[in-house]
Write an enzyme that holds these catalytic residues in place. Sequence first.
Site, PDB file in Angstrom:
ATOM      1  NE  ARG A   1      -2.136  -1.184   3.483  1.00 16.75           N
ATOM      2  CZ  ARG A   1      -1.848  -0.674   4.465  1.00 16.75           C
ATOM      3  NH1 ARG A   1      -1.848   0.879   4.431  1.00 16.75           N
ATOM      4  NH2 ARG A   1      -1.310  -0.964   5.467  1.00 16.75           N
TER       5      ARG A   1
ATOM      6  CE1 TYR B   1       1.073  -6.522  -3.011  1.00 11.26           C
ATOM      7  CE2 TYR B   1       0.016  -5.254  -1.648  1.00 11.26           C
ATOM      8  CZ  TYR B   1       0.767  -6.148  -1.955  1.00 11.26           C
ATOM      9  OH  TYR B   1       0.844  -7.184  -0.815  1.00 11.26           O
TER      10      TYR B   1
ATOM     11  NE  ARG C   1      -0.234  -8.661   2.166  1.00 15.08           N
ATOM     12  CZ  ARG C   1      -0.807  -8.511   3.300  1.00 15.08           C
ATOM     13  NH1 ARG C   1      -1.764  -8.925   4.024  1.00 15.08           N
ATOM     14  NH2 ARG C   1      -0.035  -7.287   4.216  1.00 15.08           N
TER      15      ARG C   1
HETATM   16  P1  GTP Z   1      -2.404  -7.771   7.264  1.00 16.41           P
HETATM   17  O1  GTP Z   1      -3.080  -8.663   6.328  1.00 16.41           O
HETATM   18  O2  GTP Z   1      -1.383  -6.957   6.566  1.00 16.41           O
HETATM   19  O3  GTP Z   1      -3.505  -6.911   7.910  1.00 16.41           O
HETATM   20  O4  GTP Z   1      -1.874  -8.583   8.384  1.00 16.41           O
HETATM   21  P2  GTP Z   1      -2.106  -9.577   9.844  1.00 16.41           P
HETATM   22  O5  GTP Z   1      -2.584  -8.516  10.838  1.00 16.41           O
HETATM   23  O6  GTP Z   1      -3.289 -10.228   9.296  1.00 16.41           O
HETATM   24  O7  GTP Z   1      -0.969 -10.331  10.024  1.00 16.41           O
HETATM   25  P3  GTP Z   1      -0.314 -11.921  10.054  1.00 16.41           P
HETATM   26  O8  GTP Z   1      -1.413 -12.802  10.792  1.00 16.41           O
HETATM   27  O9  GTP Z   1      -0.556 -12.125   8.428  1.00 16.41           O
HETATM   28  O10 GTP Z   1       0.839 -11.789  10.573  1.00 16.41           O
HETATM   29  C1  GTP Z   1       1.899 -11.071  10.191  1.00 16.41           C
HETATM   30  C2  GTP Z   1       3.335 -11.635  10.382  1.00 16.41           C
HETATM   31  O11 GTP Z   1       3.365 -11.623  12.033  1.00 16.41           O
HETATM   32  C3  GTP Z   1       3.440 -13.115   9.948  1.00 16.41           C
HETATM   33  O12 GTP Z   1       4.993 -13.466   9.521  1.00 16.41           O
HETATM   34  C4  GTP Z   1       3.202 -13.884  11.131  1.00 16.41           C
HETATM   35  O13 GTP Z   1       3.899 -15.180  11.056  1.00 16.41           O
HETATM   36  C5  GTP Z   1       3.757 -12.992  12.323  1.00 16.41           C
HETATM   37  N1  GTP Z   1       3.139 -13.313  13.573  1.00 16.41           N
HETATM   38  C6  GTP Z   1       1.449 -13.477  13.626  1.00 16.41           C
HETATM   39  N2  GTP Z   1       1.199 -13.847  14.920  1.00 16.41           N
HETATM   40  C7  GTP Z   1       2.423 -13.801  15.766  1.00 16.41           C
HETATM   41  C8  GTP Z   1       2.628 -14.042  17.128  1.00 16.41           C
HETATM   42  O14 GTP Z   1       1.667 -14.298  17.974  1.00 16.41           O
HETATM   43  N3  GTP Z   1       3.651 -13.902  17.435  1.00 16.41           N
HETATM   44  C9  GTP Z   1       4.795 -13.556  16.512  1.00 16.41           C
HETATM   45  N4  GTP Z   1       6.001 -13.486  16.984  1.00 16.41           N
HETATM   46  N5  GTP Z   1       4.537 -13.532  15.107  1.00 16.41           N
HETATM   47  C10 GTP Z   1       3.403 -13.396  14.709  1.00 16.41           C
HETATM   48  C1  SPV Z   2      -2.977  -4.407   5.175  1.00 10.04           C
HETATM   49  O1  SPV Z   2      -2.253  -4.016   4.722  1.00 10.04           O
HETATM   50  O2  SPV Z   2      -3.575  -4.309   6.313  1.00 10.04           O
HETATM   51  C2  SPV Z   2      -3.661  -5.668   4.531  1.00 10.04           C
HETATM   52  C3  SPV Z   2      -3.091  -6.021   3.149  1.00 10.04           C
HETATM   53  O3  SPV Z   2      -4.678  -6.194   4.967  1.00 10.04           O
HETATM   54  S1  SPV Z   2      -3.857  -4.784   1.907  1.00 10.04           S
HETATM   55  O4  SPV Z   2      -4.969  -5.389   1.243  1.00 10.04           O
HETATM   56  O5  SPV Z   2      -2.721  -4.485   0.875  1.00 10.04           O
HETATM   57  O6  SPV Z   2      -4.259  -3.552   2.500  1.00 10.04           O
END
Ligand code: GTP
Ligand code: SPV
Length: 590
Positions: free
Chosen positions: A80, A208, A375
């Site tokens: 983004r 993206y 992603r």
């Molecule tokens: P967006 O899609 O960008 O909104 O991200 P999200 O908030 O869904 O994050 P996601 O669960 O994809 O995790 C992002 C990163 O943090 C990944 O590399 C995970 O492996 C790591 N991660 C997630 N949960 C944990 C946790 O509880 N502890 C640690 N150390 N890392 C974590």
């Molecule tokens: C974020 O950045 O919080 C996402 C990925 O979930 S995007 O759809 O690019 O915003």
Amino acid sequence: MATAAHALTPLPQLSGAVADWVNSVRELTQPRAIHWCEGTDAEARELTAQLLRGGELKALNPEYFPGCHLYRSAPSDVARVEHLTYICTRSQDDAGPNNHWMDPQQAHAKMRELFRGCMRGRTLYVIPYCMGPIDSPLARCGVEITDSAYVVLNMLIMTRAGRAALERIAHDGDFVRGLHSVGELDPERRFIMHFPEELAIESFGSGYGGNALLGKKCHALRIASWQARTEGWLAEHMLIVGLQNPRGETHYLACAFPSACGKTNLAMLIPPDSLPGWRAFTVGDDIAWLHPGEDGRLWAINPEAGYFGVVPGTNPETNRNAYEMIRRDTLFTNVALTADNQPWWEGLTSGKPLLDWQGRPYDPARGPAAHPNSRFTVSARRNPGYSPHAEDAGGVPISALVFGGRRREVAPLVYEARDWKHGVLVGASLASETTAAAVGQVGVTRRDPMAMQPFCGYNFGDYWQHWLNIGAQLARPPRIYHVNWFRRDAHGKFLWPGYGENLRVLAWMLDRCAGKAGASESAVGWLPRPADLDTRGLNVGADALAALLTVDAGLWRKEVAELREYLGRFGSRLPAALLAELASTEQRLA
Ligand code: GTP
Ligand code: SPV
Ligand code: MN
């Protein structure tokens, strides 16, 4: 055989308002052809075949990753672009200090010049979509016009797109108009413009994720947050998860963490073996629309139908369900490839990369093999833990709201707000280290109230007042918590194991909601004592646990001073009640 299809009204005839808008966009952008999306599987297969023929998609190893494809974006188009994202309201104060602002007339004029003739030789796709279950009164519709077939494929997974959505639009009357073109993918000619007063989005120059899949952040957060304020609900950057305890009772939590701070993983949590009898069910992994219900509780729907998730770090140890989910019918963007054409990313415990995310021979000197913001796009129905209530028209009732950031220090593992008003301050105080989800420096701590800094379509001062108003209206408001899974020790190592083990913290919250768990009061809120957490089978030392549950008054005084400075920027729009909460926190810390 074809009679059923023949009986259907052609899509352009379903809604005059949509057809008129498509016509005006056609005149401006001059496409070679127009394709109205039906939303059928056959259509998705045909688009996929077309992208495969053109070399834009690559089929992955069908033995290990059946139905999976790789897409490589332009190297300068991988995240983004917050610095190019604008809220265009007539009054700049309505957008607030939290947003980039441009005058709507000026923004339209600028975008018109970019869009003029931009689709020559290309196909214009019309994607009618519904955010939320198609039969839900809480759902809202939009139409995205785009010249990217990759965007269409993503939208078909991420939303309820096609004929049913257009039928609903014809019935409802209003819809969000999202106009998108990849343009020349030139970062110098890239803008993501929002016109909340017109329910319109104009996005140019990026293909993206959040820049281009307009149903997601642009509609379901920026435009929807504006609509929600007018209509009395909340559009939030939150996952929704249902937790079933060993007695068989399910309670739902909605959790706001900034981008790449663990929402998808928490939404798909796998209980550790040492906590038998617990189960987790995913309702949503990124966005929640929260409505006050007639019963005085807050009810949530997930406006999305799929997951656009961070790939790196996904593996069978951290999250088996997520790993299994993306092994079939998944679209990968910007991952690496192994010699036998399997996707590869950092954090995988097997295989090795042959080509990096740009398709070059992998060379560790050039950085990670998969882009840190690579992603997956996958249907929610592929999730083994998809909640049987995820598509309930009225949503699910929320017992607790959780805010969380990525903080090396200061923020303890968990604390509970004293009440809703204090909880609004806790949400407003959220700060987190930046990640690869947005262009810019990674690892810098910045203020990110309610994890909405990049996504709130109006002035944060008004937004916090809206939060206070919603709380005042709820006879049975959820309790509010703050968590931090990312505290580190002096060597930079995570103090808390995270992932499935986070259930121990969530279980404490639910016991608090039931009036069953203990806590001790601190200046910032209620914290569990180590004995209040279920630590059976947990591999965390007593010292680490004590550190995780400590509030350092010195660090917090500094933190709260920074918060006061930050909140001050909102001037007269800052709710007095929030300032009062801040003052009492300062007193307790003094
Ligand atoms: P967006 O899609 O960008 O909104 O991200 P999200 O908030 O869904 O994050 P996601 O669960 O994809 O995790 C992002 C990163 O943090 C990944 O590399 C995970 O492996 C790591 N991660 C997630 N949960 C944990 C946790 O509880 N502890 C640690 N150390 N890392 C974590
Ligand atoms: C974020 O950045 O919080 C996402 C990925 O979930 S995007 O759809 O690019 O915003
Ligand atoms: Mn997100």
